[in-house]
Every structure is written in structure tokens, then in C-alpha cells.
Design a protein around this motif. Sequence first.
Motif, PDB file in Angstrom:
ATOM      1  N   TRP A   1       0.848  -1.179   0.000  1.00  0.00           N
ATOM      2  CA  TRP A   1       0.000   0.000   0.000  1.00  0.00           C
ATOM      3  C   TRP A   1       0.890   1.238   0.000  1.00  0.00           C
ATOM      4  CZ3 TRP A   1      -4.430  -0.966   4.090  1.00  0.00           C
ATOM      5  CH2 TRP A   1      -5.204  -2.045   3.672  1.00  0.00           C
ATOM      6  N   SER A   2       0.572   2.197  -0.848  1.00  0.00           N
ATOM      7  CA  SER A   2       1.379   3.423  -0.923  1.00  0.00           C
ATOM      8  C   SER A   2       0.932   4.460   0.099  1.00  0.00           C
ATOM      9  CB  SER A   2       1.314   4.024  -2.332  1.00  0.00           C
ATOM     10  OG  SER A   2      -0.028   4.358  -2.644  1.00  0.00           O
ATOM     11  N   LYS A   3      -0.246   4.259   0.679  1.00  0.00           N
ATOM     12  CA  LYS A   3      -0.735   5.148   1.731  1.00  0.00           C
ATOM     13  C   LYS A   3      -1.635   4.340   2.650  1.00  0.00           C
ATOM     14  CE  LYS A   3      -4.912   6.765  -0.567  1.00  0.00           C
ATOM     15  NZ  LYS A   3      -5.737   7.913  -0.892  1.00  0.00           N
ATOM     16  N   MET A   4      -1.918   4.924   3.815  1.00  0.00           N
ATOM     17  CA  MET A   4      -2.816   4.273   4.772  1.00  0.00           C
ATOM     18  C   MET A   4      -3.730   5.343   5.349  1.00  0.00           C
ATOM     19  SD  MET A   4      -3.235   1.170   6.550  1.00  0.00           S
ATOM     20  CE  MET A   4      -1.629   0.395   6.593  1.00  0.00           C
ATOM     21  N   ASN A   5      -5.016   5.030   5.395  1.00  0.00           N
ATOM     22  CA  ASN A   5      -6.011   5.893   6.036  1.00  0.00           C
ATOM     23  C   ASN A   5      -6.533   5.179   7.275  1.00  0.00           C
ATOM     24  OD1 ASN A   5      -6.010   7.745   3.808  1.00  0.00           O
ATOM     25  ND2 ASN A   5      -7.308   6.308   2.704  1.00  0.00           N
ATOM     26  N   ILE A   6      -6.969   5.987   8.240  1.00  0.00           N
ATOM     27  CA  ILE A   6      -7.653   5.441   9.407  1.00  0.00           C
ATOM     28  C   ILE A   6      -9.077   5.978   9.393  1.00  0.00           C
ATOM     29  CG2 ILE A   6      -6.718   7.272  10.881  1.00  0.00           C
ATOM     30  CD1 ILE A   6      -6.962   5.298  13.254  1.00  0.00           C
ATOM     31  N   TYR A   7     -10.037   5.073   9.398  1.00  0.00           N
ATOM     32  CA  TYR A   7     -11.449   5.410   9.485  1.00  0.00           C
ATOM     33  C   TYR A   7     -11.883   4.980  10.882  1.00  0.00           C
ATOM     34  CZ  TYR A   7     -16.468   5.175   8.467  1.00  0.00           C
ATOM     35  OH  TYR A   7     -17.837   5.333   8.490  1.00  0.00           O
ATOM     36  N   ALA A   8     -12.418   5.898  11.667  1.00  0.00           N
ATOM     37  CA  ALA A   8     -12.770   5.585  13.054  1.00  0.00           C
ATOM     38  C   ALA A   8     -14.121   6.187  13.389  1.00  0.00           C
ATOM     39  CB  ALA A   8     -11.698   6.138  14.006  1.00  0.00           C
ATOM     40  N   TRP A   9     -14.835   5.529  14.309  1.00  0.00           N
ATOM     41  CA  TRP A   9     -16.127   6.040  14.761  1.00  0.00           C
ATOM     42  C   TRP A   9     -16.353   5.667  16.217  1.00  0.00           C
ATOM     43  CZ3 TRP A   9     -15.298   1.852  11.724  1.00  0.00           C
ATOM     44  CH2 TRP A   9     -15.848   0.640  12.113  1.00  0.00           C
ATOM     45  N   GLY A  10     -17.235   6.430  16.841  1.00  0.00           N
ATOM     46  CA  GLY A  10     -17.569   6.205  18.246  1.00  0.00           C
ATOM     47  C   GLY A  10     -16.594   6.908  19.174  1.00  0.00           C
ATOM     48  N   GLY A  11     -17.020   7.151  20.398  1.00  0.00           N
ATOM     49  CA  GLY A  11     -16.166   7.801  21.379  1.00  0.00           C
ATOM     50  C   GLY A  11     -15.831   9.240  21.032  1.00  0.00           C
ATOM     51  N   GLY A  12     -16.652   9.851  20.186  1.00  0.00           N
ATOM     52  CA  GLY A  12     -16.402  11.232  19.773  1.00  0.00           C
ATOM     53  C   GLY A  12     -15.702  11.340  18.439  1.00  0.00           C
ATOM     54  N   ALA A  13     -15.208  10.222  17.895  1.00  0.00           N
ATOM     55  CA  ALA A  13     -14.554  10.234  16.576  1.00  0.00           C
ATOM     56  C   ALA A  13     -15.606   9.982  15.508  1.00  0.00           C
ATOM     57  CB  ALA A  13     -13.472   9.166  16.491  1.00  0.00           C
ATOM     58  N   SER A  14     -15.531  10.730  14.445  1.00  0.00           N
ATOM     59  CA  SER A  14     -16.451  10.537  13.325  1.00  0.00           C
ATOM     60  C   SER A  14     -15.733  10.981  12.054  1.00  0.00           C
ATOM     61  CB  SER A  14     -17.729  11.350  13.537  1.00  0.00           C
ATOM     62  OG  SER A  14     -18.597  11.174  12.440  1.00  0.00           O
ATOM     63  N   PHE A  15     -15.019  10.060  11.444  1.00  0.00           N
ATOM     64  CA  PHE A  15     -14.259  10.362  10.231  1.00  0.00           C
ATOM     65  C   PHE A  15     -15.081   9.939   9.020  1.00  0.00           C
ATOM     66  CE2 PHE A  15      -9.964   9.329  12.512  1.00  0.00           C
ATOM     67  CZ  PHE A  15     -10.175  10.350  13.403  1.00  0.00           C
ATOM     68  N   GLY A  16     -15.211  10.803   8.027  1.00  0.00           N
ATOM     69  CA  GLY A  16     -15.851  10.414   6.776  1.00  0.00           C
ATOM     70  C   GLY A  16     -14.965   9.437   6.016  1.00  0.00           C
ATOM     71  N   TRP A  17     -15.593   8.554   5.231  1.00  0.00           N
ATOM     72  CA  TRP A  17     -14.834   7.562   4.456  1.00  0.00           C
ATOM     73  C   TRP A  17     -14.021   8.272   3.396  1.00  0.00           C
ATOM     74  CZ3 TRP A  17     -13.551   2.746   5.266  1.00  0.00           C
ATOM     75  CH2 TRP A  17     -12.950   2.030   4.224  1.00  0.00           C
ATOM     76  N   PRO A  18     -12.779   7.916   3.155  1.00  0.00           N
ATOM     77  CA  PRO A  18     -12.041   6.763   3.674  1.00  0.00           C
ATOM     78  C   PRO A  18     -11.273   7.054   4.961  1.00  0.00           C
ATOM     79  CG  PRO A  18     -10.729   7.770   1.964  1.00  0.00           C
ATOM     80  CD  PRO A  18     -12.020   8.566   2.063  1.00  0.00           C
TER      81      PRO A  18
END
Length: 153
Positions: A62-79
Amino acid sequence: KIRMIFNYGSAQTGDSDPYTLDKDLYIRLNGAAIQDIEDKNNPEPTTVAQPRKIYVTTTLSWSKMNIYAWGGGASFGWPGKQMSTETINGTKYYVYTFDASFDGVTLSGVIFNNGSAQTVNITNVKLDQDRFFQVLTTKSGNNYQYEAIADPR
């Protein structure tokens, strides 16, 4: 000892750490996460909240890595948020730093991805310390498996 779960409507928190109910406990919730449980008669030593990091490594190309997280106050849009890189003992890690407001919070879920390929859901990630993961080359269905690994520092 018991573990507690709180629900509100159709959502609920994750399990708490085990506690003995032999005294009054004061519980602080942060969204769907149990942030803190304290015995006011025997308080824990005061600590200063710290930023917490999630590190992930992989042998996938993989040339890059994303973190998608939710709950506990985290709400990241995909990806999710693109992770920076850091080398520890010769191994490349992708890193994301959660600010100090997330210290002690349990994320409901995390997915690592490169924009198309992704891991399975990683559930109940507690940010009480830096966390380390490895994305494996094996799959469960269409998604890559993972393992939690020891802090290599």
C-alpha cells in the motif's frame, strides 16, 4: 466483579473494565464510550490527558494508509484521515495522533484502508495508551485481517 454497559435508545456503550460494587462509583460517559469510572472516596491519582497514537504496519504494498474511526467522539468520513509515517527500529509505521481529549476513550471501531482495500472492523479500541497493529496478508471475506502487536519502542 462486574462489567457495565449503558444504553440509550438504540445505541450502547462498550463493556467497562471490571469493577467491584462495594462503594459508590462516579461514571463519566463521552458519547457511546465509558470515559471514566471513579471512586470519590479513593480517587485515582490525577493525571494529565495525553495525545494517543495509533500505529499500523503492513507488508502489503500500500502506498498510503487511512484510518477510518467512529464512536467515542470520533467521526471520520470515508475513507478516513490519511496517516503520516514513522520508522521505528527499521520498520515503517503509519501513524495517526488523537488529541488529548481522546485520552481514555474507547473507539467503537477502526478500519485501516488505502482508499480501496481495507481491513475488517477493529472494535473497541481503547485509547489509554498508544496502540500498535499490523495489517496481515490474509483475508476474511474481501477484507484484510489484522493483529494487535506489542509496542516495539
